[in-house]
Design a protein around this motif. Sequence first.
Motif, short mmCIF file in Angstrom:
data_model
loop_
_atom_site.label_atom_id
_atom_site.label_comp_id
_atom_site.label_asym_id
_atom_site.label_seq_id
_atom_site.Cartn_x
_atom_site.Cartn_y
_atom_site.Cartn_z
N ASN A 31 0.85 -1.17 0.00
CA ASN A 31 0.00 0.00 0.00
C ASN A 31 0.90 1.23 0.00
OD1 ASN A 31 -1.62 2.28 1.26
ND2 ASN A 31 -3.20 0.71 1.01
N ILE A 32 0.53 2.25 -0.77
CA ILE A 32 1.36 3.45 -0.90
C ILE A 32 1.54 4.16 0.44
CG2 ILE A 32 -0.50 5.05 -1.52
CD1 ILE A 32 3.06 4.91 -3.06
N ALA A 33 0.66 3.94 1.39
CA ALA A 33 0.79 4.55 2.71
C ALA A 33 2.08 4.12 3.39
CB ALA A 33 -0.41 4.21 3.59
N GLN A 34 2.58 2.93 3.07
CA GLN A 34 3.84 2.48 3.66
C GLN A 34 5.02 3.31 3.17
OE1 GLN A 34 3.92 -1.73 2.73
NE2 GLN A 34 2.84 -2.23 4.63
N LEU A 35 4.85 3.97 2.02
CA LEU A 35 5.91 4.83 1.48
C LEU A 35 5.70 6.29 1.88
CD1 LEU A 35 8.41 5.26 -0.38
CD2 LEU A 35 6.78 5.61 -2.24
N ILE A 36 4.52 6.82 1.58
CA ILE A 36 4.32 8.27 1.75
C ILE A 36 3.56 8.63 3.03
CG2 ILE A 36 4.41 8.65 -0.74
CD1 ILE A 36 1.36 9.09 -0.70
N GLY A 37 3.15 7.65 3.80
CA GLY A 37 2.47 7.91 5.07
C GLY A 37 0.96 7.93 4.93
N GLU A 38 0.30 7.66 6.04
CA GLU A 38 -1.17 7.61 6.08
C GLU A 38 -1.79 8.97 5.77
OE1 GLU A 38 -3.24 5.08 6.45
OE2 GLU A 38 -1.77 3.53 6.90
N GLU A 39 -1.21 10.03 6.33
CA GLU A 39 -1.80 11.37 6.15
C GLU A 39 -1.80 11.77 4.68
OE1 GLU A 39 -1.09 15.97 7.54
OE2 GLU A 39 -0.36 14.36 8.84
N ASN A 40 -0.67 11.58 4.00
CA ASN A 40 -0.61 11.92 2.57
C ASN A 40 -1.54 11.02 1.76
OD1 ASN A 40 1.29 14.04 2.76
ND2 ASN A 40 2.95 12.55 2.87
N THR A 41 -1.55 9.73 2.07
CA THR A 41 -2.40 8.79 1.34
C THR A 41 -3.87 9.14 1.51
OG1 THR A 41 -0.73 7.07 1.61
CG2 THR A 41 -2.95 6.34 1.02
N SER A 42 -4.25 9.62 2.67
CA SER A 42 -5.66 9.97 2.91
C SER A 42 -6.12 11.13 2.03
CB SER A 42 -5.89 10.29 4.38
OG SER A 42 -5.27 11.53 4.72
N GLN A 43 -5.19 11.90 1.47
CA GLN A 43 -5.55 13.02 0.60
C GLN A 43 -5.86 12.57 -0.82
OE1 GLN A 43 -2.83 16.37 0.84
NE2 GLN A 43 -2.21 15.72 2.87
N LEU A 44 -5.38 11.40 -1.22
CA LEU A 44 -5.56 10.95 -2.60
C LEU A 44 -7.01 10.87 -3.06
CD1 LEU A 44 -2.78 8.31 -3.30
CD2 LEU A 44 -3.21 10.42 -4.53
N PRO A 45 -7.94 10.31 -2.27
CA PRO A 45 -9.32 10.24 -2.76
C PRO A 45 -9.96 11.59 -3.03
CG PRO A 45 -9.02 8.78 -0.89
CD PRO A 45 -7.78 9.62 -0.98
N ASP A 46 -9.50 12.63 -2.34
CA ASP A 46 -10.07 13.96 -2.54
C ASP A 46 -9.32 14.78 -3.57
OD1 ASP A 46 -11.94 13.40 -0.53
OD2 ASP A 46 -10.53 14.05 1.03
N PHE A 47 -8.20 14.25 -4.07
CA PHE A 47 -7.38 14.99 -5.01
C PHE A 47 -8.03 14.97 -6.39
CE2 PHE A 47 -3.30 16.96 -4.73
CZ PHE A 47 -2.93 17.14 -6.05
N PRO A 48 -7.96 16.09 -7.15
CA PRO A 48 -8.54 16.09 -8.49
C PRO A 48 -7.70 15.23 -9.44
CG PRO A 48 -7.44 18.17 -8.06
CD PRO A 48 -7.38 17.36 -6.79
N LEU A 49 -8.08 13.97 -9.60
CA LEU A 49 -7.28 13.04 -10.39
C LEU A 49 -7.59 13.10 -11.88
CD1 LEU A 49 -7.42 10.00 -7.96
CD2 LEU A 49 -5.50 11.55 -8.33
N GLU A 50 -8.69 13.71 -12.23
CA GLU A 50 -9.02 13.86 -13.64
C GLU A 50 -8.44 15.19 -14.09
OE1 GLU A 50 -10.35 11.35 -15.20
OE2 GLU A 50 -10.71 10.28 -13.35
N PRO A 51 -7.67 15.20 -15.18
CA PRO A 51 -7.10 16.47 -15.64
C PRO A 51 -8.19 17.47 -15.99
CG PRO A 51 -6.12 14.60 -16.80
CD PRO A 51 -7.29 14.08 -16.01
N SER A 52 -7.92 18.74 -15.69
CA SER A 52 -8.85 19.79 -16.06
C SER A 52 -8.61 20.12 -17.53
CB SER A 52 -8.64 21.02 -15.17
OG SER A 52 -7.31 21.45 -15.24
N MET A 53 -9.43 20.97 -18.08
CA MET A 53 -9.29 21.33 -19.49
C MET A 53 -8.51 22.63 -19.59
SD MET A 53 -10.59 18.98 -21.29
CE MET A 53 -10.62 19.75 -22.89
N PRO A 54 -7.57 22.81 -20.47
CA PRO A 54 -6.93 21.74 -21.23
C PRO A 54 -6.17 20.82 -20.29
CG PRO A 54 -5.72 23.77 -21.53
CD PRO A 54 -6.93 24.09 -20.67
N ASP A 55 -5.71 19.70 -20.78
CA ASP A 55 -5.13 18.65 -19.95
C ASP A 55 -4.01 19.16 -19.05
OD1 ASP A 55 -6.84 16.80 -20.94
OD2 ASP A 55 -5.47 16.07 -22.46
N LEU A 56 -4.40 19.60 -17.87
CA LEU A 56 -3.45 20.09 -16.89
C LEU A 56 -3.53 19.21 -15.66
CD1 LEU A 56 -4.08 23.92 -16.95
CD2 LEU A 56 -2.12 22.72 -17.86
#
Length: 190
Positions: free
Chosen positions: A58-83
């Motif tokens: 699990n990526i939490a073992q590398l970057i930590g639980e706190e950072n990993t917990s931010q991933l679900p709320d992060f805008p993972l779909e690029p905005s327009m134009p692809d940024l």
Amino acid sequence: MDTVNLDTCDREPIHLIGKVQPHGALIALNASSFVAEYASVNTGEFVGSPPEAILGKNIAQLIGEENTSQLPDFPLEPSMPDLLKPWFFSFDGRDGTPIKVECLPHRNRDHIILEFLEPEPGPAPVWEDEYLRRGFISELIKPDALHELADASARIIRDVTGFDRVMIYRFAEDKHGEVIAESTSRVLSD
């Protein structure tokens, strides 16, 4: 493809090559479990752990639980134009030393891709504000005419750089130029 030339380059499957450019590293996570399924061989240079210490975990073992917990709320779909929105964070390395990273997280089918870049000393302050950056982008994609685009570009460049005056020229084939846009922080008198 036996012969590689300019005519065959457009058919090169660059999304399937299996390598990353040397100025970055990549970790691909299963989007539902956050388990690392792919890692570039140079992850040690960027995140302090070689791929064999990352894969299957699990990526939490590398970057930590706190950072990993931010991933679900992060805008993972690029905005327009692809940024992709850069993510600046830090975590403790395997030896306890803090590691600061710049990451471009995004989704590709069933994976969350974490692209790590060599972090700059710090982002330009203007790019830290997501809404300001999106405003710049929307200003640049609105104009239908060259002069409107040039005006918006001059204004944005002046705002970002802090210069008192920015001029955009159009050059003719004979190397003579004319100013097609200008932005200044001062009132100019005729």
